[in-house]
Design a protein around this motif. Structure first.
Motif, PDB file in Angstrom:
ATOM      1  N   ASN A  19      62.356  19.950   4.223  1.00  0.00           N
ATOM      2  CA  ASN A  19      61.045  19.863   4.843  1.00  0.00           C
ATOM      3  C   ASN A  19      61.075  20.720   6.101  1.00  0.00           C
ATOM      4  O   ASN A  19      61.521  20.281   7.156  1.00  0.00           O
ATOM      5  CB  ASN A  19      60.675  18.414   5.144  1.00  0.00           C
ATOM      6  N   LEU A  20      60.639  21.954   5.939  1.00  0.00           N
ATOM      7  CA  LEU A  20      60.681  22.940   7.019  1.00  0.00           C
ATOM      8  C   LEU A  20      59.270  23.226   7.531  1.00  0.00           C
ATOM      9  O   LEU A  20      58.318  23.220   6.740  1.00  0.00           O
ATOM     10  CB  LEU A  20      61.307  24.248   6.514  1.00  0.00           C
ATOM     11  N   PRO A  21      59.137  23.539   8.817  1.00  0.00           N
ATOM     12  CA  PRO A  21      57.816  23.872   9.355  1.00  0.00           C
ATOM     13  C   PRO A  21      57.279  25.222   8.879  1.00  0.00           C
ATOM     14  O   PRO A  21      56.068  25.441   8.848  1.00  0.00           O
ATOM     15  CB  PRO A  21      58.015  23.860  10.867  1.00  0.00           C
ATOM     16  N   SER A  22      58.180  26.137   8.484  1.00  0.00           N
ATOM     17  CA  SER A  22      57.756  27.441   7.975  1.00  0.00           C
ATOM     18  C   SER A  22      58.823  27.982   7.026  1.00  0.00           C
ATOM     19  O   SER A  22      59.953  27.493   7.008  1.00  0.00           O
ATOM     20  CB  SER A  22      57.530  28.430   9.127  1.00  0.00           C
ATOM     21  N   THR A  67      58.926  20.622   1.265  1.00  0.00           N
ATOM     22  CA  THR A  67      58.071  21.800   1.425  1.00  0.00           C
ATOM     23  C   THR A  67      58.744  23.077   0.942  1.00  0.00           C
ATOM     24  O   THR A  67      58.068  24.060   0.649  1.00  0.00           O
ATOM     25  CB  THR A  67      57.668  21.986   2.893  1.00  0.00           C
ATOM     26  N   HIS A  68      60.089  23.059   0.874  1.00  0.00           N
ATOM     27  CA  HIS A  68      60.845  24.259   0.518  1.00  0.00           C
ATOM     28  C   HIS A  68      62.039  23.895  -0.361  1.00  0.00           C
ATOM     29  O   HIS A  68      62.522  22.761  -0.331  1.00  0.00           O
ATOM     30  CB  HIS A  68      61.328  24.975   1.778  1.00  0.00           C
ATOM     31  N   ARG A  69      62.543  24.898  -1.074  1.00  0.00           N
ATOM     32  CA  ARG A  69      63.673  24.684  -1.980  1.00  0.00           C
ATOM     33  C   ARG A  69      64.574  25.909  -1.975  1.00  0.00           C
ATOM     34  O   ARG A  69      64.111  27.042  -1.915  1.00  0.00           O
ATOM     35  CB  ARG A  69      63.157  24.447  -3.393  1.00  0.00           C
ATOM     36  N   VAL A  70      65.875  25.642  -2.083  1.00  0.00           N
ATOM     37  CA  VAL A  70      66.855  26.707  -2.267  1.00  0.00           C
ATOM     38  C   VAL A  70      67.826  26.246  -3.343  1.00  0.00           C
ATOM     39  O   VAL A  70      68.219  25.078  -3.384  1.00  0.00           O
ATOM     40  CB  VAL A  70      67.577  27.073  -0.942  1.00  0.00           C
TER      41      VAL A  70
END
Length: 110
Positions: free
Chosen positions: A65-68, A83-86
């Protein structure tokens, strides 16, 4: 039991990736909570900041869960719990960038 089931059989070789990620998440502070669920492991303080899953025998998926979105194209913006995935395929993939992203997600979670 749940964690062992996630990394059994054809996914056993992915366990060192999980262990590296768990170590990084735990290093964020003594109050980081690890919640093992049937399909993944959530790391949280007041809110979840990371989710580690092994959706296939080829990769571990780190949800953040990153702000950007970080530069470089390695991190994908997604919808859902994170919010993001790697995607990570080797313990070597848990590099300084991944450590920084986990720290950033933790800081954003408060």
């Amino acid at each position: 039991m749940l964690l062992e089931a996630q990394y059994a059989g054809g996914q056993a070789h992915l366990r060192p990736i999980y262990e590296s990620l768990a170590s990084v998440a735990a290093s964020q502070g003594h109050d980081v909570e690890r919640v093992v669920q049937k399909t993944g492991v959530s790391f949280r303080r007041r809110k979840q900041f990371a989710l580690v899953q092994a959706p296939s025998s080829k990769r571990v998926q780190l949800g953040l869960n990153l702000p950007s979105t970080p530069d470089g194209g390695r991190v994908l913006e997604v919808s859902g719990m994170c919010t993001h995935r790697v995607d990570l395929t080797s313990p070597v993939d848990v590099d300084d960038d991944v450590r920084d992203w986990i720290a950033e997600a933790d800081a954003a979670a408060g």
